[in-house]
Design a protein around this motif. Structure first.
Motif, PDB file in Angstrom:
ATOM      1  N   LEU A  49       0.836  -1.192   0.000  1.00  0.00           N
ATOM      2  CA  LEU A  49       0.000   0.000   0.000  1.00  0.00           C
ATOM      3  C   LEU A  49       0.876   1.249   0.000  1.00  0.00           C
ATOM      4  O   LEU A  49       1.934   1.276   0.641  1.00  0.00           O
ATOM      5  CB  LEU A  49      -0.901   0.037   1.240  1.00  0.00           C
ATOM      6  N   ILE A  50       0.427   2.269  -0.707  1.00  0.00           N
ATOM      7  CA  ILE A  50       1.070   3.580  -0.684  1.00  0.00           C
ATOM      8  C   ILE A  50      -0.031   4.630  -0.585  1.00  0.00           C
ATOM      9  O   ILE A  50      -1.038   4.550  -1.296  1.00  0.00           O
ATOM     10  CB  ILE A  50       1.912   3.847  -1.952  1.00  0.00           C
ATOM     11  N   GLN A  51       0.160   5.592   0.312  1.00  0.00           N
ATOM     12  CA  GLN A  51      -0.781   6.705   0.391  1.00  0.00           C
ATOM     13  C   GLN A  51      -0.150   7.954  -0.211  1.00  0.00           C
ATOM     14  O   GLN A  51       1.028   8.240   0.034  1.00  0.00           O
ATOM     15  CB  GLN A  51      -1.161   7.017   1.846  1.00  0.00           C
ATOM     16  N   GLY A  52      -0.927   8.689  -0.988  1.00  0.00           N
ATOM     17  CA  GLY A  52      -0.453   9.942  -1.551  1.00  0.00           C
ATOM     18  C   GLY A  52      -1.332  11.098  -1.119  1.00  0.00           C
ATOM     19  O   GLY A  52      -2.551  10.954  -1.020  1.00  0.00           O
ATOM     20  N   TYR A  53      -0.707  12.231  -0.845  1.00  0.00           N
ATOM     21  CA  TYR A  53      -1.440  13.453  -0.509  1.00  0.00           C
ATOM     22  C   TYR A  53      -1.136  14.502  -1.564  1.00  0.00           C
ATOM     23  O   TYR A  53       0.033  14.729  -1.903  1.00  0.00           O
ATOM     24  CB  TYR A  53      -1.026  13.966   0.871  1.00  0.00           C
ATOM     25  N   GLY A  54      -2.176  15.113  -2.088  1.00  0.00           N
ATOM     26  CA  GLY A  54      -1.955  16.137  -3.095  1.00  0.00           C
ATOM     27  C   GLY A  54      -3.189  16.980  -3.311  1.00  0.00           C
ATOM     28  O   GLY A  54      -4.206  16.819  -2.633  1.00  0.00           O
ATOM     29  N   GLN A  55      -3.089  17.876  -4.257  1.00  0.00           N
ATOM     30  CA  GLN A  55      -4.198  18.748  -4.621  1.00  0.00           C
ATOM     31  C   GLN A  55      -4.208  18.920  -6.131  1.00  0.00           C
ATOM     32  O   GLN A  55      -3.188  18.693  -6.799  1.00  0.00           O
ATOM     33  CB  GLN A  55      -4.050  20.121  -3.956  1.00  0.00           C
ATOM     34  N   THR A  56      -5.340  19.342  -6.657  1.00  0.00           N
ATOM     35  CA  THR A  56      -5.422  19.618  -8.086  1.00  0.00           C
ATOM     36  C   THR A  56      -4.366  20.640  -8.495  1.00  0.00           C
ATOM     37  O   THR A  56      -3.770  20.550  -9.570  1.00  0.00           O
ATOM     38  CB  THR A  56      -6.822  20.150  -8.441  1.00  0.00           C
ATOM     39  N   GLU A  57      -4.102  21.603  -7.610  1.00  0.00           N
ATOM     40  CA  GLU A  57      -3.151  22.675  -7.925  1.00  0.00           C
ATOM     41  C   GLU A  57      -1.697  22.217  -7.904  1.00  0.00           C
ATOM     42  O   GLU A  57      -0.816  22.942  -8.366  1.00  0.00           O
ATOM     43  CB  GLU A  57      -3.311  23.828  -6.924  1.00  0.00           C
TER      44      GLU A  57
END
Length: 241
Positions: free
Chosen positions: A28-36
């Motif tokens: 498993l890998i979690q990613g955090y991001g935003q459209t920007e």
């Protein structure tokens, strides 16, 4: 042939991560991001395995990991100063990356507010630990101010999610004549399970300071969501505006 599952939108409960690692022959890998700014931080497959299998730094499963290869991440106060890496002092996540947007279309005012000296201010409130693992505590706009105290909805949701009967939960602030805002929880129960308002408030009280517990609980069949599966708290707030 399944090698890896990637997830985002928020941390998964450690119970669900353990079940996933047992059920699927993959990592498993979690990613955090935003459209920007695309994906900004990662909680690696090694972080997941060490926490679940070895019991190492299990609290990091509540984090969104550390900065990625092409990003620089800081957590700062309102003046842009770094907050201590003590796991408890909140600040706003800012990101510098070649993947960041150039700006908002025909909105120079919003662009200037969001991008300052090459850093994109995300609007996400977080703490970080001594190794720069970031723990998001809330969106700035989702923070509840009740009786002059800052209450982070994510922390309340994490506490309520500890109840065995809870499938999903969303917490918002609703207008309150005495306190300014009060905490309200919307709870979806697992099939064929029951829980009372008193039980939900009690489990929150057991895991949080008393002022953080919800003052009301509404049981619902489903929470409003975007096509991506993200809970739309604005729709819950609109019912109480």
């Amino acid at each position: 042939s399944l090698r890896n599952i990637q997830y985002g939108g928020g941390p998964m409960p450690s119970r669900v991560i353990a079940e996933a690692l047992d059920a699927f022959p993959c990592t498993l890998i979690q990613g955090y991001g935003q459209t920007e700014g695309t994906t900004m931080t990662f909680l690696s497959q090694e972080d997941h395995i060490r926490a679940i299998r070895d019991g190492y730094r299990t609290e990091r499963l509540r984090s969104c990991g550390r900065e990625g290869y092409v990003t620089s991440v800081r957590i700062v106060d309102k003046d842009g100063n770094l907050v201590p890496k003590d796991g408890k002092t909140p600040g706003e996540i800012i990101v510098r990356s070649p993947a960041n947007m150039l700006g908002y279309f025909q909105r120079p005012d919003l662009t200037a507010e969001t991008i300052r000296e090459g850093w994109m201010w995300t609007g996400d409130i977080a703490t970080w630990d001594e190794e720069s693992y970031c723990f998001i505590v809330d969106r700035a706009k989702d923070m509840i101010i009740s009786g002059g105290e800052n209450i982070y909805s994510v922390q309340v949701e994490e506490a309520i999610a500890k109840h065995d009967a809870v499938l999903e939960v969303a917490v918002i602030g609703v207008p309150d004549d005495e306190w300014g805002e009060s905490v309200k929880a919307f709870v979806v129960l697992k099939p064929d399970r029951t829980a009372s308002e008193a039980e939900i408030i009690q489990i929150a009280k057991e895991n949080l300071a008393s002022y953080q517990k919800p003052r009301s609980v509404e049981f619902v069949d489903a929470l409003p969501k975007a096509p991506t599966g993200k809970i739309l708290k604005r729709e819950l707030r609109e019912k109480h505006s």
